[in-house]
Write a protein that holds these residues in place. Structure first.
Motif, short mmCIF file in Angstrom:
data_model
loop_
_atom_site.label_atom_id
_atom_site.label_comp_id
_atom_site.label_asym_id
_atom_site.label_seq_id
_atom_site.Cartn_x
_atom_site.Cartn_y
_atom_site.Cartn_z
N LEU A 9 -13.93 1.61 5.06
CA LEU A 9 -12.53 1.94 4.82
C LEU A 9 -12.17 3.30 5.44
O LEU A 9 -11.02 3.53 5.83
N LEU A 13 -8.53 4.78 7.70
CA LEU A 13 -7.65 5.72 6.98
C LEU A 13 -6.62 6.30 7.92
O LEU A 13 -6.96 6.82 9.00
N VAL A 20 -3.90 -6.15 2.78
CA VAL A 20 -4.65 -6.24 1.53
C VAL A 20 -4.27 -7.54 0.85
O VAL A 20 -3.10 -7.79 0.54
N LEU A 32 -3.52 2.74 5.03
CA LEU A 32 -4.43 3.19 3.97
C LEU A 32 -4.52 4.71 3.98
O LEU A 32 -4.89 5.32 4.99
N GLN A 33 -4.21 5.33 2.86
CA GLN A 33 -4.26 6.79 2.79
C GLN A 33 -5.39 7.29 1.90
O GLN A 33 -5.75 8.46 1.96
N TYR A 35 -8.77 5.85 -1.08
CA TYR A 35 -9.40 4.82 -1.90
C TYR A 35 -10.45 5.52 -2.76
O TYR A 35 -10.81 6.67 -2.51
N LEU A 41 -6.63 1.76 -4.29
CA LEU A 41 -6.15 2.09 -2.94
C LEU A 41 -4.84 2.86 -3.00
O LEU A 41 -4.01 2.60 -3.87
N LEU A 43 -1.72 3.20 -0.46
CA LEU A 43 -1.18 2.65 0.78
C LEU A 43 0.20 3.24 1.01
O LEU A 43 0.96 3.43 0.07
N VAL A 70 -9.73 -6.41 2.08
CA VAL A 70 -8.93 -5.51 2.92
C VAL A 70 -9.33 -5.79 4.35
O VAL A 70 -10.52 -5.92 4.65
N THR B 2 -8.34 12.05 3.35
CA THR B 2 -8.15 10.98 2.37
C THR B 2 -7.54 11.50 1.06
O THR B 2 -7.76 12.63 0.67
#
Lengths: 75, 75, 75, 75, 75, 75, 75
Positions: A9, A13, A20, A32-33, A35, A41, A43, A70, B2
């Motif tokens: 993942l 990023l 998803v 995706l920012q 997890y 997650l 998002l 994902v 992240t």
């Protein structure tokens, strides 16, 4: 060499959107920012397509136990 | 960089209302006042729209395992 | 300032009745006398409304995993 | 003063029968002889009413995750 | 001699495709690139057959709790 | 005096058959030979009655999360 | 003397086939090659009978939470 599922993942990023797939038949798409270990997650720019219509959802915090898979979206 | 999913919730604490999508097709809207590691939520000024009618629920303590996602509501 | 979801329950202990929404569509109402970290609840003077008829259940120990949300009832 | 949910069960041990409401719509009635932290229960003199007919089940060890709530039966 | 279930997965890493049977009736096929103790899986070159049509899904991170079984595909 | 639910199972080990009620409506009957803390069970001489017909299953290792209750069968 | 459920599985390792009954109504048959504490199973020479037809599945890694019971098949 084996890859750890959650570390994969990291590679997506803040890049191209991911798809998803959620339990109950929903499929959302977003960037995706973040997890965590439960596959919770974060998002951004999330869109959901329902009956051909796109609903914009903005930022989403998804609880991990709803996730089936994902995948980086293919364009 | 992240972002940790649960920490994102800090940014919406006591601000604009969030939408919480629950398992079983319910969607509620309210001001997030607190949460914990299980995604148990405290929401205030909660409203639920059922068949076009708005039901006011006041303060709600939601058990985290019912949550699908949380999103800042768009206005 | 953030509020811990379970601590909010302290504020309604032994006071006005709360409504507890359970999985499977049941909704009960009673005075909260105790809870623990799993959201197991002790409720007193419990009533359940089924098809417009009120069934008195007295004291109830509810297993936490059945809870969707708890809310102070509005009167 | 708050009461711990599981400790409340101590007060009904080996006394008047309790009603145990189980997931899936079953309701049994019996004398509580023991329990543990998972809400696994030992019940004695258990009866289940199905379609108006009473089925005697004797002693039952119920796995806690099937329990919705326990209540002292009202007579 | 006994074999540990998850270690068996090592033998098919990055080799011939595996079939993954998921809860809810879905079956996907792809090359296993990684897994962890929860049976979270990383699969590459994933294909899903739906009603006789093949949908290419690329790389997939599957949350382990959706898995029923994994099997090396027979060709 | 309280009885621990799982210890009650000791009293029926290798004696008269028990009835095990499983999620999904199945009911099996057999001699309990062992169990563990998850209520995983080893049963011997297992029989299942389906539509009035008895199917002999021999020895069974039942995963505990399928169990609703265990009861010494009444004869 | 009590038998530990998972240790019973040792007695059937690499011997006569076992039948594994899975949630959702599936029943598979194969030689048990390994297992772990979650009842994750490795099965070899797996066959599944669907509508009277036998489907050969080869080697299977079954995620334990899908298992209802395991039984040595009777021949």
């Amino acid at each position: 060499m084996t890859k750890r599922p959650l570390e994969i993942l990291d590679q997506v990023l803040n890049r191209q959107p991911v798809i998803v797939c959620l339990k109950g038949g929903r499929e959302i798409r977003g960037v995706l920012q973040g997890y965590d270990v439960h596959m919770n997650l974060v998002l951004d720019k999330v869109e959901e397509e329902i009956d051909g219509e796109v609903r914009k959802l903005g930022t989403l915090i998804v609880r991990g136990d709803n996730v089936i898979y994902v995948t980086p979206s293919v364009e």
